[in-house]
Scaffold this motif. Structure first.
Motif, PDB file in Angstrom:
ATOM      1  N   MET A  73       8.432  -3.481   8.222  1.00  0.00           N
ATOM      2  CA  MET A  73       7.280  -4.381   8.240  1.00  0.00           C
ATOM      3  C   MET A  73       7.424  -5.460   7.171  1.00  0.00           C
ATOM      4  O   MET A  73       7.068  -6.619   7.380  1.00  0.00           O
ATOM      5  CB  MET A  73       5.991  -3.592   8.025  1.00  0.00           C
ATOM      6  CG  MET A  73       5.607  -2.667   9.173  1.00  0.00           C
ATOM      7  SD  MET A  73       5.373  -3.521  10.754  1.00  0.00           S
ATOM      8  CE  MET A  73       3.958  -4.541  10.386  1.00  0.00           C
ATOM      9  N   THR A  74       7.945  -5.080   6.031  1.00  0.00           N
ATOM     10  CA  THR A  74       8.174  -6.050   4.949  1.00  0.00           C
ATOM     11  C   THR A  74       9.208  -7.093   5.364  1.00  0.00           C
ATOM     12  O   THR A  74       9.043  -8.288   5.107  1.00  0.00           O
ATOM     13  CB  THR A  74       8.646  -5.340   3.673  1.00  0.00           C
ATOM     14  OG1 THR A  74       7.680  -4.355   3.284  1.00  0.00           O
ATOM     15  CG2 THR A  74       8.841  -6.324   2.532  1.00  0.00           C
ATOM     16  N   ASN A  75      10.244  -6.648   6.036  1.00  0.00           N
ATOM     17  CA  ASN A  75      11.316  -7.556   6.437  1.00  0.00           C
ATOM     18  C   ASN A  75      10.889  -8.515   7.548  1.00  0.00           C
ATOM     19  O   ASN A  75      11.302  -9.676   7.570  1.00  0.00           O
ATOM     20  CB  ASN A  75      12.535  -6.758   6.906  1.00  0.00           C
ATOM     21  CG  ASN A  75      13.222  -6.036   5.761  1.00  0.00           C
ATOM     22  OD1 ASN A  75      13.033  -6.394   4.603  1.00  0.00           O
ATOM     23  ND2 ASN A  75      13.999  -5.016   6.081  1.00  0.00           N
ATOM     24  N   PHE A  76      10.065  -8.015   8.487  1.00  0.00           N
ATOM     25  CA  PHE A  76       9.701  -8.831   9.640  1.00  0.00           C
ATOM     26  C   PHE A  76       8.575  -9.813   9.348  1.00  0.00           C
ATOM     27  O   PHE A  76       8.483 -10.854   9.970  1.00  0.00           O
ATOM     28  CB  PHE A  76       9.313  -7.950  10.834  1.00  0.00           C
ATOM     29  CG  PHE A  76      10.488  -7.335  11.517  1.00  0.00           C
ATOM     30  CD1 PHE A  76      11.502  -8.132  12.037  1.00  0.00           C
ATOM     31  CD2 PHE A  76      10.604  -5.967  11.627  1.00  0.00           C
ATOM     32  CE1 PHE A  76      12.604  -7.568  12.659  1.00  0.00           C
ATOM     33  CE2 PHE A  76      11.698  -5.394  12.254  1.00  0.00           C
ATOM     34  CZ  PHE A  76      12.698  -6.197  12.767  1.00  0.00           C
ATOM     35  N   GLY A  77       7.714  -9.476   8.446  1.00  0.00           N
ATOM     36  CA  GLY A  77       6.599 -10.373   8.154  1.00  0.00           C
ATOM     37  C   GLY A  77       6.865 -11.182   6.903  1.00  0.00           C
ATOM     38  O   GLY A  77       6.676 -10.692   5.786  1.00  0.00           O
ATOM     39  N   ASP A  78       7.286 -12.431   7.053  1.00  0.00           N
ATOM     40  CA  ASP A  78       7.591 -13.266   5.893  1.00  0.00           C
ATOM     41  C   ASP A  78       6.371 -13.462   5.004  1.00  0.00           C
ATOM     42  O   ASP A  78       6.488 -13.616   3.789  1.00  0.00           O
ATOM     43  CB  ASP A  78       8.100 -14.640   6.358  1.00  0.00           C
ATOM     44  CG  ASP A  78       9.448 -14.549   7.054  1.00  0.00           C
ATOM     45  OD1 ASP A  78      10.165 -13.569   6.783  1.00  0.00           O
ATOM     46  OD2 ASP A  78       9.763 -15.435   7.865  1.00  0.00           O
ATOM     47  N   LYS A  79       5.195 -13.432   5.624  1.00  0.00           N
ATOM     48  CA  LYS A  79       3.969 -13.654   4.869  1.00  0.00           C
ATOM     49  C   LYS A  79       3.203 -12.353   4.594  1.00  0.00           C
ATOM     50  O   LYS A  79       2.108 -12.371   4.040  1.00  0.00           O
ATOM     51  CB  LYS A  79       3.066 -14.634   5.631  1.00  0.00           C
ATOM     52  CG  LYS A  79       3.697 -16.005   5.821  1.00  0.00           C
ATOM     53  CD  LYS A  79       2.756 -16.932   6.595  1.00  0.00           C
ATOM     54  CE  LYS A  79       3.391 -18.296   6.792  1.00  0.00           C
ATOM     55  NZ  LYS A  79       2.518 -19.209   7.577  1.00  0.00           N
ATOM     56  N   PHE A  80       3.781 -11.246   4.992  1.00  0.00           N
ATOM     57  CA  PHE A  80       3.105  -9.958   4.795  1.00  0.00           C
ATOM     58  C   PHE A  80       3.168  -9.507   3.337  1.00  0.00           C
ATOM     59  O   PHE A  80       4.181  -9.689   2.661  1.00  0.00           O
ATOM     60  CB  PHE A  80       3.740  -8.867   5.656  1.00  0.00           C
ATOM     61  CG  PHE A  80       3.406  -8.967   7.121  1.00  0.00           C
ATOM     62  CD1 PHE A  80       2.420  -9.829   7.580  1.00  0.00           C
ATOM     63  CD2 PHE A  80       4.076  -8.197   8.048  1.00  0.00           C
ATOM     64  CE1 PHE A  80       2.122  -9.925   8.925  1.00  0.00           C
ATOM     65  CE2 PHE A  80       3.786  -8.277   9.396  1.00  0.00           C
ATOM     66  CZ  PHE A  80       2.810  -9.148   9.834  1.00  0.00           C
ATOM     67  N   GLU A  81       2.106  -8.891   2.899  1.00  0.00           N
ATOM     68  CA  GLU A  81       2.089  -8.146   1.643  1.00  0.00           C
ATOM     69  C   GLU A  81       1.892  -6.686   2.041  1.00  0.00           C
ATOM     70  O   GLU A  81       0.826  -6.316   2.526  1.00  0.00           O
ATOM     71  CB  GLU A  81       0.953  -8.612   0.731  1.00  0.00           C
ATOM     72  CG  GLU A  81       1.099 -10.045   0.243  1.00  0.00           C
ATOM     73  CD  GLU A  81      -0.070 -10.464  -0.631  1.00  0.00           C
ATOM     74  OE1 GLU A  81      -0.604  -9.604  -1.368  1.00  0.00           O
ATOM     75  OE2 GLU A  81      -0.461 -11.632  -0.564  1.00  0.00           O
ATOM     76  N   VAL A  82       2.911  -5.869   1.848  1.00  0.00           N
ATOM     77  CA  VAL A  82       2.887  -4.493   2.340  1.00  0.00           C
ATOM     78  C   VAL A  82       2.756  -3.504   1.187  1.00  0.00           C
ATOM     79  O   VAL A  82       3.559  -3.514   0.250  1.00  0.00           O
ATOM     80  CB  VAL A  82       4.160  -4.171   3.157  1.00  0.00           C
ATOM     81  CG1 VAL A  82       4.114  -2.740   3.680  1.00  0.00           C
ATOM     82  CG2 VAL A  82       4.297  -5.152   4.315  1.00  0.00           C
ATOM     83  N   VAL A  83       1.742  -2.644   1.286  1.00  0.00           N
ATOM     84  CA  VAL A  83       1.546  -1.572   0.311  1.00  0.00           C
ATOM     85  C   VAL A  83       2.045  -0.281   0.934  1.00  0.00           C
ATOM     86  O   VAL A  83       1.589   0.113   2.008  1.00  0.00           O
ATOM     87  CB  VAL A  83       0.056  -1.416  -0.061  1.00  0.00           C
ATOM     88  CG1 VAL A  83      -0.131  -0.317  -1.104  1.00  0.00           C
ATOM     89  CG2 VAL A  83      -0.506  -2.733  -0.573  1.00  0.00           C
ATOM     90  N   ASP A  84       3.014   0.380   0.293  1.00  0.00           N
ATOM     91  CA  ASP A  84       3.573   1.589   0.895  1.00  0.00           C
ATOM     92  C   ASP A  84       2.755   2.832   0.550  1.00  0.00           C
ATOM     93  O   ASP A  84       1.841   2.807  -0.263  1.00  0.00           O
ATOM     94  CB  ASP A  84       5.040   1.781   0.512  1.00  0.00           C
ATOM     95  CG  ASP A  84       5.245   2.015  -0.975  1.00  0.00           C
ATOM     96  OD1 ASP A  84       4.294   2.432  -1.655  1.00  0.00           O
ATOM     97  OD2 ASP A  84       6.361   1.781  -1.462  1.00  0.00           O
ATOM     98  N   ARG A  85       3.117   3.942   1.210  1.00  0.00           N
ATOM     99  CA  ARG A  85       2.343   5.169   1.084  1.00  0.00           C
ATOM    100  C   ARG A  85       2.385   5.745  -0.331  1.00  0.00           C
ATOM    101  O   ARG A  85       1.412   6.326  -0.802  1.00  0.00           O
ATOM    102  CB  ARG A  85       2.854   6.212   2.088  1.00  0.00           C
ATOM    103  CG  ARG A  85       2.091   7.525   2.077  1.00  0.00           C
ATOM    104  CD  ARG A  85       0.621   7.334   2.403  1.00  0.00           C
ATOM    105  NE  ARG A  85      -0.182   8.463   2.014  1.00  0.00           N
ATOM    106  CZ  ARG A  85      -0.974   9.146   2.838  1.00  0.00           C
ATOM    107  NH1 ARG A  85      -1.079   8.798   4.096  1.00  0.00           N
ATOM    108  NH2 ARG A  85      -1.692  10.159   2.401  1.00  0.00           N
ATOM    109  N   ASN A  86       3.508   5.616  -1.023  1.00  0.00           N
ATOM    110  CA  ASN A  86       3.606   6.166  -2.378  1.00  0.00           C
ATOM    111  C   ASN A  86       2.573   5.536  -3.307  1.00  0.00           C
ATOM    112  O   ASN A  86       1.932   6.216  -4.100  1.00  0.00           O
ATOM    113  CB  ASN A  86       5.015   5.944  -2.942  1.00  0.00           C
ATOM    114  CG  ASN A  86       6.050   6.796  -2.250  1.00  0.00           C
ATOM    115  OD1 ASN A  86       5.731   7.862  -1.737  1.00  0.00           O
ATOM    116  ND2 ASN A  86       7.279   6.337  -2.209  1.00  0.00           N
TER     117      ASN A  86
END
Length: 306
Positions: A73-86
């Motif tokens: 998801m981080t790689n595909f969304g240039d504008k995404f801010e992704v918070v992971d489960r950890n």
């Protein structure tokens, strides 16, 4: 002739790694499809809650899917801010929110406020004979409603099968001593001793061999009715150092297992000595191991505790 052989060899070499990566390739495509749907809605801040069994259990395979899906998801969304489960786990504990299983409406909304995200990604998976079926869903953090989804069939390769403790193409699967098939000359749960009606009732046996220098306790759980996650069956056994025991005539299906050293299990500040705590997510850090195992019809398997 030489050219033909060279090309054939090259094609074989190319096919092997591609086939081995099939599982990850399909998972990546699933993430790409979902990311496009999320982008179309103009949402950019995402929290990956995780992937669970149909019964809401958080497992080793679920964690594997969650970690990789977060990266994709981080790689595909240039504008995404992704918070992971950890990172989510830390925040959940700080705010005393439920961190296990399916995310409910109230937790989704609360999480949206705490982490300031627009989207919460969650999903389920089912292990079938030759594939792992994965369903990914995107929830609106304000309403907890599902606004996008994607589904994929991920082919089992030897690495993933080994991780699950199952076999593909008739081969034996091994993974750090997990679920290694017993030889016919071994006396512990010899495959020839499985129940005579194993084919009729789709049952098999499963053993645990404790090679550690201390006592352990093991709990296995399965759900006879996949539509009702709270109706579960479980068995518990203890093994002294060097001891091996078996669960006999188990239904041929996936099981969840939880394993703790006796010292941790009986410590009142840790497992508190109650069998139910072995599968309680809050006590997972005190387990030596947990994950999935699969009982195969008319077969005998063993898990070596190291």
């Amino acid at each position: 002739m030489r050219l033909v052989l060279t090309l054939s060899t090259l094609l074989m070499l190319l096919f092997i790694p591609l086939n081995a990566q099939d599982f990850d390739t399909q998972l990546e495509k699933l993430a790409e499809g979902l990311s496009q749907k999320i982008s179309a809605k103009g949402k950019t801040k995402i929290a990956v809650w995780g992937f669970f069994t149909e019964n809401g259990e958080r497992t080793a395979l679920g964690n594997y899917l969650t970690e990789d899906f977060s990266v994709y998801m981080t790689n595909f969304g240039d504008k995404f801010e992704v918070v992971d489960r950890n990172h989510l786990d830390v925040l959940l504990k700080e705010h005393q929110l439920n961190a296990e299983g399916y995310i409910d409406e109230s937790t989704a909304k609360e999480l949206g406020k705490i982490v300031a995200v627009d989207v919460i990604i969650t999903g389920t998976y089912t292990v079938l004979n030759s594939i792992v079926k994965v369903r990914a869903k995107a929830l609106d953090s304000e309403t907890a409603s599902q606004f996008a989804a994607n589904m994929g069939s991920l082919p089992l390769n030897e690495n993933i099968a080994s991780y699950l403790g199952v076999s593909v193409n008739g081969g034996n699967s091994t993974n750090r001593g997990f679920n290694t098939s017993l030889n016919s000359n071994e006396t512990i749960n010899n495959p020839k001793t499985v129940d005579d009606d194993c084919e009729k009732f789709s049952t098999g046996d499963f053993c645990f061999s404790n090679t550690m220098g201390e006592k352990v306790i093991i709990k296995i759980v399965h759900y006879p009715d996949a539509t009702y996650k709270y109706r579960k069956k479980q068995k518990v056994m203890t093994l002294a150092a060097g001891e091996s025991k078996c669960f006999y005539t188990l239904p041929g299906r996936p099981f969840l297992y939880y394993l703790a050293t006796w010292k941790n299990f009986t410590n009142p500040d840790k497992m508190k000595g109650a069998e139910s705590f072995l599968s309680n997510g809050g006590f997972a850090k005190y387990l030596k191991d947990k994950g999935e195992l699969r009982v195969e019809t008319c077969k005998s398997k063993t898990y070596t505790i190291k």
